[in-house]
Design a protein around this motif. Structure first.
Motif, mmCIF file in Angstrom:
data_model
loop_
_atom_site.group_PDB
_atom_site.id
_atom_site.type_symbol
_atom_site.label_atom_id
_atom_site.label_comp_id
_atom_site.label_asym_id
_atom_site.label_seq_id
_atom_site.Cartn_x
_atom_site.Cartn_y
_atom_site.Cartn_z
ATOM 1 N N GLY A 1 4.104 0.184 -5.663
ATOM 2 C CA GLY A 1 4.458 1.585 -5.871
ATOM 3 C C GLY A 1 5.571 1.750 -6.883
ATOM 4 O O GLY A 1 5.548 2.660 -7.725
ATOM 5 N N ARG B 1 2.823 4.307 -1.309
ATOM 6 C CA ARG B 1 2.860 5.050 -2.572
ATOM 7 C C ARG B 1 4.274 5.139 -3.120
ATOM 8 O O ARG B 1 4.474 5.145 -4.333
ATOM 9 C CB ARG B 1 2.298 6.453 -2.357
ATOM 10 N N ASP B 2 5.266 5.220 -2.221
ATOM 11 C CA ASP B 2 6.650 5.233 -2.672
ATOM 12 C C ASP B 2 7.040 3.850 -3.169
ATOM 13 O O ASP B 2 6.461 2.830 -2.767
ATOM 14 C CB ASP B 2 7.578 5.657 -1.542
ATOM 15 N N GLY B 3 8.041 3.827 -4.041
ATOM 16 C CA GLY B 3 8.503 2.580 -4.594
ATOM 17 C C GLY B 3 9.638 1.991 -3.775
ATOM 18 O O GLY B 3 10.481 2.716 -3.253
ATOM 19 N N GLN C 1 4.280 1.226 -10.415
ATOM 20 C CA GLN C 1 3.555 2.380 -10.941
ATOM 21 C C GLN C 1 4.500 3.508 -11.316
ATOM 22 O O GLN C 1 4.322 4.156 -12.360
ATOM 23 C CB GLN C 1 2.539 2.854 -9.902
ATOM 24 N N ARG D 1 10.936 7.844 -4.634
ATOM 25 C CA ARG D 1 9.868 8.803 -4.372
ATOM 26 C C ARG D 1 9.636 9.656 -5.614
ATOM 27 O O ARG D 1 10.581 9.977 -6.339
ATOM 28 C CB ARG D 1 10.211 9.717 -3.198
ATOM 29 N N ASN E 1 0.806 -1.224 0.000
ATOM 30 C CA ASN E 1 0.000 0.000 0.000
ATOM 31 C C ASN E 1 0.836 1.270 0.000
ATOM 32 O O ASN E 1 0.290 2.370 0.015
ATOM 33 C CB ASN E 1 -0.921 0.008 1.222
#
Length: 941
Positions: A299, A281-283, A302, A365, A279
């Motif tokens: 992340g 958002r950062d990779g 994406q 990020r 969950n």
């Protein structure tokens, strides 16, 4: 086969394996001796007269082996080894068996004794050669058996042997038997093991050997070994869902149950971490040291617009081309997405576990919005910087040719040129500078900027020549004005009128060496002058120490205002009675000093007596009260014949003054070298014992006085004050702190205050009785701040207290801050990291310039009470307070007024904008133990 694992280590003594139970081993040895009776006695195959002698020889052989083994072991190992006794018994029995029926009792004992010695020597030799004989078969059986066999012909009774051979012939027969048995047993065993070792190895596997050693040699339990095996399987399979069967009634079962609980907690934590990574958002990407990708979270998929299943196993360079991916590296990546938009990514590389699938990891990020915001902020910053540089100070701008394009109102006032008159004129015509020292013209800073294309900052004051030829001292700076592309468009000159600052600096510099109340030299300046005089090698000088008698009556009767006025009038009398070359100073309170250079003791006595008589005859009147006072004077002669240090001279004069007081006050006493006994008996040395008693018996008490907000937006705080309780009486700090400073008690007292205050605040914080956003001020002395250990302990105690940020405010006197500027700045910066604030106490009494304030990140300026008492009626005091407040406001430092005792004073301070006030008008000191919601009797420890 080699030795057992761990038996021999390089550079270390051999490891002894305790492979047995000692009592049972001794019992077994006893049974073996008894069994050997039957073995040797039964060898006759009949009940004959030889059986008693055989049994006796057997016993003596065992005894000889035991005794020699014990003694030889004691000699070689320096302690009695019981195993040598057991093995000695075996060796004696083996050695005597062959000849028990044909030897005498002494020969049997001798055979056993020699076999015990040979057993010990053989055992030690085997150990030295790293030969591991686990059951001592070679020394106890082989060597002892060979010895007993070969020794038989030489100790036996040949008539009983009835072999018909001589001793030498019998020795040859025995030797042949030994050789044949040795060749046969060794050869057959070697051949047998040579054949069977291919399908049945002689030595077990390392794992089995370790298990066997643990079970047999070290006494480990089999169930513990099973637990370790399960744990190894978990490690190899990596499946944390498996559990180990645990027997709740054994220690190993408890360990297995604890291991199951740890595994369950770890499984839960890993699952939670996986959910967070999915969950996030950062990779997050991981790869091995060779650059092979091992994982990507959603992340990262994406952000990089890739499919993890397809990219895992590929080189990491496909995602991060031409980047150094060493641990600790940080990179910004500019990518063009599928929608043709440019995005900025930031990756931070970290090092993982060596040998794992995640030897390297990267946190990715999306910083696109941050980059855009940063660019916008840069533009706004440039605009704000230019605007702020033009507010409040004189500002003149010119174009690239040096012609004036703008001049603000302050620049118009200082230069005398209006904007219309100065427009398009060369800047060197409008803005002319002179060197303050030489009066020579200075280069125009704007022309320098346009020529050198670098900013110019003035570090020295210079004079600005106005249009009417008047001169104004200023400080200035100049900077180029550039376009976005870097082209120089012109220059801007910013300058400030420093007339008021210089005037205040001169006034404050005067206060560095003078007492604000009496206008005499203060203690610091007086000590400097005294030190210089003591360093002279010529002349005779006199130091006078003066202490007013009955001064406290004036203070107690009419208040401090009357006492201050009395001190001012007495200071005038001091000036009237001294020569122009003499130095008069106020050391503090009602203590004064005179320094009479190039003056003999007789002349000094005349001056001191005239001054004493004048003060004795003087009558001080205040609001209908009339007071007569006296003065006790101590004189010390200073000359090169009897050199003194500063502290010695001050102590001697102080002792002489005390002697004058002890003799009846209002008199003069000349110090003599033998006055030291009086100094030890009386004077401030009495405080040494009282202060020590206060520290030992915990008779110090903490009080708190409120500091109220006047014009500040935030709440005030409370200052921690110290009192001493003796026989139920509370003693003010003015009575014992001077002695504490002189006799080096301040550092210990400060430790007591800090320790007890932090303990009380910590207790209140833990019980949630501490008011929110409460701030407490603690005073620190100069002696404590000069002690590196104290500063280190202070930081440690503040860190361990764990108080909320904004709870502590440390107050440091201005003179201490100036004297130890570097160390004070360092500890301020360190403690501010723990949320502490700082106040500069007694501000205005020892200030030499404003420049040091820029180096001290303090939060409050506490204006000295000498400026506050008469601020409502003394315009000079009011101007000083306004100036200090203006400086504090410019530096972002809030101001606190001390000694606020009247409403008129408070009203003036409110009108002036002072942030906080402290004094009896706003609240008297109250015991700290009464500050809690319910009163407590003792401080927490």
């Amino acid at each position: 086969m080699g030795p057992r694992s761990g038996r021999f280590s390089h550079g270390k003594p051999p490891t002894a394996f305790p492979s047995g139970n000692l009592p049972l081993a001794m019992l077994g040895a006893l049974f073996m001796i008894l069994g050997w009776f039957g073995f040797n006695g039964g060898s006759t195959l009949a009940v004959t007269e030889q059986i008693p002698s055989i049994i006796a020889n057997t016993v003596l052989g065992a005894v000889g082996g035991i005794l020699s083994g014990m003694l030889m072991g004691l000699r070689t190992r320096r302690y009695a080894d019981v195993m040598y006794a057991i093995n000695g018994a075996i060796a004696g029995l083996v050695a005597v068996t062959a000849s028990a029926h044909v030897i005498s009792l002494s020969a049997a004992f001798g055979l056993g004794a020699v076999s015990g010695v040979l057993m010990v020597l053989t055992s030690e030799w085997l150990i030295s050669k790293h030969i591991d004989d686990a059951v001592s078969a070679i020394p106890s059986h082989l060597v002892a058996g060979v010895w007993g066999t070969l020794a038989l012909p030489w100790v036996a009774d040949l008539t009983l042997m009835d072999s018909g051979l001589s001793r030498s012939a019998q020795f040859g027969v025995q030797l042949i038997g030994v050789v044949v048995c040795g060749v046969w047993s060794f050869g057959s065993a070697w051949l047998l093991f040579r054949i069977t070792r291919r399908f049945l190895p002689i030595r077990v596997s390392p794992e089995a050997e370790k298990m066997g050693l643990n079970l047999a040699e070290h006494g480990a339990k089999n169930e513990l070994n099973q637990l370790l095996e399960h744990m190894r399987q978990h490690e190899q399979q990596g499946d944390m869902r498996q559990r180990i069967d645990a027997d709740p009634f054994t220690e190993v079962g408890e360990i297995a149950a604890s291991y199951n609980r740890v595994t369950a907690a770890l499984e839960s934590a890993v699952g939670h971490t996986r959910v967070m990574l999915r969950n996030l958002r950062d990779g997050v990407i991981t790869w091995q040291a060779d650059g092979t990708l091992t994982s990507l979270n959603p992340g990262a998929e994406q952000l990089f617009e890739v499919d993890a299943k397809q990219i895992i196993g590929q080189p990491v360079s496909q995602l991060l081309p031409t980047r150094s991916l060493s641990p600790g590296a940080r990179h910004e990546i500019k990518r063009r997405c599928a929608d043709m938009q440019v995005r900025h990514l930031e990756i931070q590389v970290s090092e993982g576990a060596s040998g794992s699938a995640s030897e390297r990891s990267g946190m990715v990020r999306d910083i696109t919005e941050r980059k855009q915001l940063q660019e916008q902020l840069n533009r706004e910053r440039d605009l704000a910087r230019t605007t702020l540089a033009s507010i409040g100070d004189g500002v003149i701008t010119c174009d690239a040719s040096g012609n004036v394009t703008f001049i603000n109102a302050e620049a118009k006032r200082l230069t005398g040129w209006t904007l219309e008159e100065a427009m398009d004129k060369p800047i060197y015509v409008v803005y002319q500078l002179l060197d303050e020292a030489s009066g020579q013209p200075l280069n125009n800073p704007a022309r320098q900027v346009l020529t050198q294309l670098t900013p110019v900052h003035s570090t020295e004051h210079c004079l600005l020549v106005s249009r009417d030829h008047s001169h104004t001292p200023i400080q200035h700076s100049a900077s180029p004005i550039r376009s976005r592309s870097g082209i120089t468009l012109g220059a801007v000159v910013v300058f400030q009128d420093v007339s008021l600052t210089r005037q205040l600096t001169e006034q404050l510099s005067y206060q560095v060496s003078h007492d604000n109340l009496t206008d005499l030299l203060n203690r610091r300046a007086f000590e400097s002058a005294l030190t210089a005089l003591l360093n002279r090698d010529d002349g005779h000088h006199v130091l006078c120490y003066l202490d007013l008698d009955q001064f406290k009556i004036v203070n107690d009767t009419c208040g401090h205002l009357a006492g201050d006025e009395l001190l001012r009038q007495l200071a005038l009398k001091f000036k009237d009675h001294v020569r122009s070359s003499d130095i008069a100073a106020r050391l503090g309170g009602d203590e004064f000093a005179l320094l009479l250079p190039d003056c003999g003791i007789e002349r000094a006595l005349t001056i001191a007596e005239a001054l004493r008589c004048d003060i004795e005859q003087y009558r001080f009147s205040w609001q209908g009260h009339t007071f007569g006072i006296g003065v006790s004077i101590g004189l010390v002669e200073l000359n090169a014949a009897q050199p003194m240090q500063l502290s010695q001279a001050l102590h001697a004069s102080d002792a002489a003054c005390y002697a004058a007081k002890e003799a009846g006050r209002n008199r003069i006493h000349c110090y003599q070298p033998d006055d030291h006994a009086l100094l030890e008996k009386h004077g401030e040395l009495q405080w040494v014992q009282r202060l020590q008693n206060g520290l030992d018996n915990d008779t110090f008490r903490l009080f708190a006085q409120p500091i109220a907000a006047i014009c500040a937006t935030g709440p005030g705080y409370r200052e921690i004050l110290l009192r001493l309780e003796e026989h139920g009486e509370i003693i003010a700090p003015g009575s014992f702190l001077p002695a504490a400073e002189r006799y080096h008690f301040m550092e210990r007292i400060d430790r007591w205050v800090i320790r007890n205050t932090l303990a009380w605040l910590g207790d209140q914080n833990r019980h949630a009785t501490l008011p929110p956003h409460s701030l407490w001020g603690i005073n620190l002395s100069g002696a404590s701040l000069s002690d590196a250990d104290f500063c280190h302990d202070l930081i440690t105690q503040v860190a361990m207290a764990g108080l909320p940020h904004g709870t502590l405010c440390f107050e440091i006197t201005e003179s201490t801050a100036i004297a130890q500027l570097s160390s004070v700045s360092e500890i301020i910066v360190t403690l501010k990291e723990y949320g502490c604030r700082f106040a500069l106490d007694d501000f205005g009494t020892g200030l030499s310039s404003f420049s040091y304030l820029k180096q001290l990140p303090v939060d409050y300026l506490k204006i000295d009470g000498n400026f506050i008492r008469n601020v409502h009626q003394d315009p000079i005091d009011r101007a000083m307070v306004e100036a200090i407040h203006a400086v504090g406001k410019a530096l972002g430092i809030e101001t606190i007024a001390e000694f606020v005792e009247t409403q008129a004073t408070l009203d003036i301070l409110h009108h002036m904008g002072i942030n906080y006030a402290q004094g009896y008008l706003l609240g008297r000191p109250e015991p700290l133990t009464h500050m809690a919601g319910n009163r407590i009797k003792v401080m927490p420890r």
